[in-house]
Write a protein that holds these residues in place. Structure first.
Motif, PDB file in Angstrom:
ATOM      1  N   GLN A 153      41.945  38.919  33.970  1.00  0.00           N
ATOM      2  CA  GLN A 153      41.689  40.354  33.993  1.00  0.00           C
ATOM      3  C   GLN A 153      41.592  40.812  32.537  1.00  0.00           C
ATOM      4  OE1 GLN A 153      44.767  42.245  36.300  1.00  0.00           O
ATOM      5  NE2 GLN A 153      44.310  41.032  38.114  1.00  0.00           N
ATOM      6  N   THR A 207      42.672  50.588  30.875  1.00  0.00           N
ATOM      7  CA  THR A 207      41.715  50.377  31.956  1.00  0.00           C
ATOM      8  C   THR A 207      41.364  48.903  32.062  1.00  0.00           C
ATOM      9  OG1 THR A 207      40.760  52.541  31.475  1.00  0.00           O
ATOM     10  CG2 THR A 207      39.462  51.080  32.857  1.00  0.00           C
ATOM     11  N   ARG A 208      41.381  48.396  33.307  1.00  0.00           N
ATOM     12  CA  ARG A 208      40.870  47.034  33.522  1.00  0.00           C
ATOM     13  C   ARG A 208      39.355  47.146  33.544  1.00  0.00           C
ATOM     14  NH1 ARG A 208      42.713  44.312  38.819  1.00  0.00           N
ATOM     15  NH2 ARG A 208      41.040  45.591  39.647  1.00  0.00           N
ATOM     16  N   ARG A 209      38.684  46.408  32.643  1.00  0.00           N
ATOM     17  CA  ARG A 209      37.241  46.542  32.471  1.00  0.00           C
ATOM     18  C   ARG A 209      36.431  45.401  33.060  1.00  0.00           C
ATOM     19  NH1 ARG A 209      35.667  50.432  28.804  1.00  0.00           N
ATOM     20  NH2 ARG A 209      33.677  49.998  29.804  1.00  0.00           N
ATOM     21  N   PHE A 210      37.034  44.198  33.150  1.00  0.00           N
ATOM     22  CA  PHE A 210      36.306  43.049  33.692  1.00  0.00           C
ATOM     23  C   PHE A 210      37.265  42.134  34.445  1.00  0.00           C
ATOM     24  CE2 PHE A 210      34.083  44.286  29.830  1.00  0.00           C
ATOM     25  CZ  PHE A 210      32.751  44.312  30.235  1.00  0.00           C
ATOM     26  N   LEU A 211      36.693  41.379  35.382  1.00  0.00           N
ATOM     27  CA  LEU A 211      37.377  40.269  36.035  1.00  0.00           C
ATOM     28  C   LEU A 211      36.547  39.025  35.770  1.00  0.00           C
ATOM     29  CD1 LEU A 211      38.146  41.917  39.491  1.00  0.00           C
ATOM     30  CD2 LEU A 211      39.774  41.441  37.669  1.00  0.00           C
ATOM     31  N   ASP A 266      34.507  46.101  35.929  1.00  0.00           N
ATOM     32  CA  ASP A 266      35.495  46.842  36.687  1.00  0.00           C
ATOM     33  C   ASP A 266      35.774  48.115  35.884  1.00  0.00           C
ATOM     34  OD1 ASP A 266      37.449  47.532  38.537  1.00  0.00           O
ATOM     35  OD2 ASP A 266      38.923  46.119  37.814  1.00  0.00           O
ATOM     36  N   ASP A 267      36.370  49.082  36.474  1.00  0.00           N
ATOM     37  CA  ASP A 267      36.727  50.295  35.744  1.00  0.00           C
ATOM     38  C   ASP A 267      37.959  50.925  36.387  1.00  0.00           C
ATOM     39  OD1 ASP A 267      36.453  52.117  33.680  1.00  0.00           O
ATOM     40  OD2 ASP A 267      35.101  53.418  34.803  1.00  0.00           O
ATOM     41  N   SER A 268      38.992  50.094  36.577  1.00  0.00           N
ATOM     42  CA  SER A 268      40.221  50.541  37.246  1.00  0.00           C
ATOM     43  C   SER A 268      41.255  50.970  36.219  1.00  0.00           C
ATOM     44  CB  SER A 268      40.809  49.409  38.091  1.00  0.00           C
ATOM     45  OG  SER A 268      39.881  48.955  39.039  1.00  0.00           O
ATOM     46  N   TYR A 285      41.359  43.943  29.905  1.00  0.00           N
ATOM     47  CA  TYR A 285      41.724  45.352  29.775  1.00  0.00           C
ATOM     48  C   TYR A 285      41.368  45.882  28.388  1.00  0.00           C
ATOM     49  CZ  TYR A 285      44.869  44.670  33.792  1.00  0.00           C
ATOM     50  OH  TYR A 285      45.403  44.393  35.028  1.00  0.00           O
ATOM     51  N   THR A 305      32.666  39.965  36.145  1.00  0.00           N
ATOM     52  CA  THR A 305      32.229  41.157  36.859  1.00  0.00           C
ATOM     53  C   THR A 305      32.867  42.408  36.238  1.00  0.00           C
ATOM     54  OG1 THR A 305      34.018  40.948  38.481  1.00  0.00           O
ATOM     55  CG2 THR A 305      31.931  39.908  39.024  1.00  0.00           C
TER      56      THR A 305
END
Length: 191
Positions: A88, A71-75, A54-56, A90, A52
């Motif tokens: 995770q 940046t965390r981009r996917f899980l 992500d953009d944290s 990044y 999934t």
């Protein structure tokens, strides 16, 4: 838990937590921004697992002044076992004065993400890993921190699994990490 088989071991380590394998599963695209970053890649995700977006933003390492941004981009996880294993993914841009080996970045990340270093392997100058352990929500976990450097960018896979389930998840993670392939196969490191 979905059955998972490794078809071939491509790099051996004395540490079973840092082995690589060609995994089964469907190839999934990791898109990080096209021409702006050389990190676009594919990796094989086991059947039943989710990847999934992500953009944290993560400023955990801001005091170290190594990254211009992270940046965390996917899980990536099996929805039935997310509490037992999760990855995770990044993207981080390195400040020019801190360009180094992939395994060196993995060691820096491991200092905060899992304080007990269980082993480091530099697969090549741009790809290295650390296996570390610590606590997470009151349980003992291991972290496999895999880092690929491409110019002034790094791709990070931070895999977490419960140590009691190590024999179940180590081969799955070996297959996921072992199948990561960058889409720009003609990339020339400018550094």
């Amino acid at each position: 838990m979905t059955a998972y088989t490794s078809t071939a071991v491509i790099a051996l380590s004395d540490n079973p937590g840092l082995q690589l394998a060609e995994g089964a599963g469907s190839p999934e695209n990791l898109a990080f921004g096209g021409a702006a970053t050389p990190l676009d890649a594919t990796l094989h995700v086991p059947e039943g697992w989710l990847l999934t977006p992500d953009d944290s933003a993560d400023d955990t390492f801001a005091p170290a002044a190594i990254f211009a941004g992270m940046t965390r981009r996917f899980l990536c996880y099996d929805p039935q076992n997310r509490d037992r294993c999760e990855i995770q993914i990044y993207a981080a841009q390195i400040l020019p004065e801190w360009v180094g080996l992939g395994s060196s970045y993995a060691q820096v990340l491991a200092r905060l993400w899992g304080p007990k270093n269980l082993g480091t392997i530099p697969h090549n100058p741009d790809f290295g890993e650390v296996l570390t352990s610590g606590g997470w929500r009151g349980v003992s976990v291991a972290f496999r921190i895999s880092v690929w450097r491409r110019g002034d960018w790094i791709l990070i896979l931070r895999s977490r699994y419960r140590t009691e389930n190590a024999y179940e998840f180590r081969p799955i993670l070996a297959g996921i990490v072992g199948t990561l392939r960058f889409q720009d196969t003609g990339f020339v490191d400018p550094i």
